[in-house]
Design a protein around this motif. Structure first.
Motif, PDB file in Angstrom:
ATOM      1  N   GLN A   1       0.827  -1.207   0.000  1.00  0.00           N
ATOM      2  CA  GLN A   1       0.000   0.000   0.000  1.00  0.00           C
ATOM      3  C   GLN A   1       0.864   1.261   0.000  1.00  0.00           C
ATOM      4  N   LYS A   2       1.972   1.213   0.730  1.00  0.00           N
ATOM      5  CA  LYS A   2       2.861   2.374   0.801  1.00  0.00           C
ATOM      6  C   LYS A   2       3.502   2.651  -0.549  1.00  0.00           C
ATOM      7  N   SER A   3       3.977   1.565  -1.210  1.00  0.00           N
ATOM      8  CA  SER A   3       4.629   1.745  -2.506  1.00  0.00           C
ATOM      9  C   SER A   3       3.639   2.231  -3.563  1.00  0.00           C
ATOM     10  N   SER A   4       2.401   1.698  -3.536  1.00  0.00           N
ATOM     11  CA  SER A   4       1.397   2.128  -4.521  1.00  0.00           C
ATOM     12  C   SER A   4       0.968   3.567  -4.269  1.00  0.00           C
ATOM     13  N   HIS A   5       0.928   3.989  -2.989  1.00  0.00           N
ATOM     14  CA  HIS A   5       0.557   5.366  -2.649  1.00  0.00           C
ATOM     15  C   HIS A   5       1.636   6.331  -3.121  1.00  0.00           C
ATOM     16  N   GLU A   6       2.907   5.958  -2.914  1.00  0.00           N
ATOM     17  CA  GLU A   6       4.009   6.814  -3.349  1.00  0.00           C
ATOM     18  C   GLU A   6       4.038   6.919  -4.871  1.00  0.00           C
ATOM     19  N   ALA A   7       3.732   5.808  -5.537  1.00  0.00           N
ATOM     20  CA  ALA A   7       3.726   5.819  -6.997  1.00  0.00           C
ATOM     21  C   ALA A   7       2.630   6.731  -7.539  1.00  0.00           C
ATOM     22  N   SER A   8       1.464   6.708  -6.904  1.00  0.00           N
ATOM     23  CA  SER A   8       0.361   7.562  -7.364  1.00  0.00           C
ATOM     24  C   SER A   8       0.651   9.031  -7.105  1.00  0.00           C
ATOM     25  N   ASP A   9       1.391   9.332  -6.014  1.00  0.00           N
ATOM     26  CA  ASP A   9       1.719  10.723  -5.700  1.00  0.00           C
ATOM     27  C   ASP A   9       2.677  11.311  -6.731  1.00  0.00           C
ATOM     28  N   THR A  10       3.604  10.504  -7.229  1.00  0.00           N
ATOM     29  CA  THR A  10       4.566  11.008  -8.213  1.00  0.00           C
ATOM     30  C   THR A  10       3.913  11.301  -9.551  1.00  0.00           C
ATOM     31  N   LYS A  11       2.806  10.650  -9.838  1.00  0.00           N
ATOM     32  CA  LYS A  11       2.115  10.862 -11.107  1.00  0.00           C
ATOM     33  C   LYS A  11       1.263  12.125 -11.099  1.00  0.00           C
ATOM     34  N   LYS A  12       0.839  12.572  -9.915  1.00  0.00           N
ATOM     35  CA  LYS A  12      -0.033  13.743  -9.839  1.00  0.00           C
ATOM     36  C   LYS A  12       0.784  15.030  -9.960  1.00  0.00           C
ATOM     37  N   PRO A  13       0.430  15.926 -10.878  1.00  0.00           N
ATOM     38  CA  PRO A  13       1.148  17.207 -10.985  1.00  0.00           C
ATOM     39  C   PRO A  13       0.794  18.100  -9.802  1.00  0.00           C
ATOM     40  N   ALA A  14       1.792  18.821  -9.348  1.00  0.00           N
ATOM     41  CA  ALA A  14       1.576  19.725  -8.220  1.00  0.00           C
ATOM     42  C   ALA A  14       0.771  20.925  -8.684  1.00  0.00           C
ATOM     43  N   VAL A  15      -0.355  21.184  -8.050  1.00  0.00           N
ATOM     44  CA  VAL A  15      -1.220  22.308  -8.404  1.00  0.00           C
ATOM     45  C   VAL A  15      -1.317  23.228  -7.194  1.00  0.00           C
ATOM     46  N   LYS A  16      -0.856  24.448  -7.397  1.00  0.00           N
ATOM     47  CA  LYS A  16      -0.887  25.407  -6.298  1.00  0.00           C
ATOM     48  C   LYS A  16      -2.206  26.156  -6.316  1.00  0.00           C
ATOM     49  N   LYS A  17      -2.936  26.061  -5.250  1.00  0.00           N
ATOM     50  CA  LYS A  17      -4.223  26.741  -5.146  1.00  0.00           C
ATOM     51  C   LYS A  17      -4.025  28.088  -4.458  1.00  0.00           C
ATOM     52  N   PRO A  18      -4.752  29.069  -4.901  1.00  0.00           N
ATOM     53  CA  PRO A  18      -4.629  30.399  -4.265  1.00  0.00           C
ATOM     54  C   PRO A  18      -5.165  30.367  -2.839  1.00  0.00           C
ATOM     55  N   ASP A  19      -4.507  31.173  -1.994  1.00  0.00           N
ATOM     56  CA  ASP A  19      -4.944  31.250  -0.603  1.00  0.00           C
ATOM     57  C   ASP A  19      -6.313  31.915  -0.530  1.00  0.00           C
ATOM     58  N   VAL A  20      -7.206  31.316   0.219  1.00  0.00           N
ATOM     59  CA  VAL A  20      -8.552  31.876   0.375  1.00  0.00           C
ATOM     60  C   VAL A  20      -8.512  32.881   1.518  1.00  0.00           C
ATOM     61  N   PRO A  21      -8.899  34.126   1.248  1.00  0.00           N
ATOM     62  CA  PRO A  21      -8.863  35.134   2.329  1.00  0.00           C
ATOM     63  C   PRO A  21      -9.870  34.799   3.421  1.00  0.00           C
ATOM     64  N   MET A  22      -9.504  35.108   4.656  1.00  0.00           N
ATOM     65  CA  MET A  22     -10.359  34.790   5.791  1.00  0.00           C
ATOM     66  C   MET A  22     -11.488  35.811   5.887  1.00  0.00           C
ATOM     67  N   ASN A  23     -12.669  35.352   6.193  1.00  0.00           N
ATOM     68  CA  ASN A  23     -13.824  36.218   6.336  1.00  0.00           C
ATOM     69  C   ASN A  23     -13.570  37.202   7.481  1.00  0.00           C
ATOM     70  N   PRO A  24     -13.829  38.507   7.257  1.00  0.00           N
ATOM     71  CA  PRO A  24     -13.581  39.506   8.312  1.00  0.00           C
ATOM     72  C   PRO A  24     -14.360  39.230   9.600  1.00  0.00           C
ATOM     73  N   ILE A  25     -15.573  38.697   9.461  1.00  0.00           N
ATOM     74  CA  ILE A  25     -16.382  38.412  10.656  1.00  0.00           C
ATOM     75  C   ILE A  25     -15.736  37.295  11.473  1.00  0.00           C
ATOM     76  N   ASP A  26     -15.299  36.217  10.740  1.00  0.00           N
ATOM     77  CA  ASP A  26     -14.625  35.123  11.437  1.00  0.00           C
ATOM     78  C   ASP A  26     -13.351  35.606  12.128  1.00  0.00           C
ATOM     79  N   LYS A  27     -12.644  36.500  11.425  1.00  0.00           N
ATOM     80  CA  LYS A  27     -11.400  37.022  11.989  1.00  0.00           C
ATOM     81  C   LYS A  27     -11.673  37.832  13.244  1.00  0.00           C
ATOM     82  N   ALA A  28     -12.773  38.638  13.201  1.00  0.00           N
ATOM     83  CA  ALA A  28     -13.131  39.475  14.348  1.00  0.00           C
ATOM     84  C   ALA A  28     -13.552  38.625  15.542  1.00  0.00           C
ATOM     85  N   LEU A  29     -14.188  37.470  15.255  1.00  0.00           N
ATOM     86  CA  LEU A  29     -14.640  36.577  16.335  1.00  0.00           C
ATOM     87  C   LEU A  29     -13.505  35.704  16.874  1.00  0.00           C
TER      88      LEU A  29
END
Length: 202
Positions: free
Chosen positions: A114-142
């Motif tokens: 399972q470990k070897s198959s998991h590592e193999a699948s990770d190498t095949k996936k391209p790294a995709v950088k997602k933009p940081d989601v800004p924190m809601n001002p209300i949540d930040k205030a609380l």
């Protein structure tokens, strides 16, 4: 290789000298109560007694044995009781450690796969950088905590995965191994003591 070389695992053999002047009839008469227990069937032919047990009670002094043969043999001026008793419980306790060791090894092999198959699948996936989601001002205030950032490889944060372990299987293997060794020696001595007590009025 004959079964005699391996059946010591689940069979107990022994012999016991009868009291002076005691005949085979006297000996079997003294041992008779042991074979009149619930779930026990026995048959006597000459100097040989055979028995079988099924669904025997725990209070039975011979409950650990499933069948056996007792034979009176003349050896010079004295008579000797020879016996051979079979126990499925001893066989189970002998085989159980082997089973748990196999389960432990299988667990390690599956975990490695399972470990070897998991590592193999990770190498095949391209790294995709997602933009940081800004924190809601209300949540930040609380005072709410900021959302956990994704990993550098683009995968979502995951809880700590527990590695497959064979420890439990090895522990049970050890327990049953000890049970077999203790039972094999103890039952040999106990049954000889039971026979001797009956034959010698101890």
């Amino acid at each position: 290789m004959t079964s005699h070389y391996i059946d010591w695992i689940w069979k107990i053999r022994g012999n016991l000298t009868l009291a002076p002047g005691q005949t085979g009839d006297d000996a079997f008469d003294r041992l008779d109560p042991l074979f009149r227990q619930s779930g026990t069937a026995h048959k006597r032919t000459g100097e040989t007694l055979t028995f079988q047990k099924k669904d025997q009670d725990a209070q039975d002094k011979m409950s650990v044995f499933d069948d056996g043969v007792l034979h009176i043999e003349q050896r010079g001026a004295e008579a000797v009781l020879r016996y051979q008793l079979t126990s499925r419980a001893l066989l189970f306790c002998f085989l159980a450690p082997l089973l748990f060791l196999a389960i432990g090894q299988l667990t390690l092999v599956v975990g490695k796969y399972q470990k070897s198959s998991h590592e193999a699948s990770d190498t095949k996936k391209p790294a995709v950088k997602k933009p940081d989601v800004p924190m809601n001002p209300i949540d930040k205030a609380l005072g709410a905590p900021a959302p956990e950032k994704p990993k550098k490889d683009g995968s979502k944060p995951e809880g700590r995965k527990k590695k497959p372990s064979a420890t439990t299987a090895y522990v049970f293997a050890g327990i049953f191994a000890v049970l077999y060794l203790v039972g094999r020696v103890l039952e040999d001595r106990l049954i000889k003591g039971v026979f001797k007590k009956k034959l010698w009025d101890l």
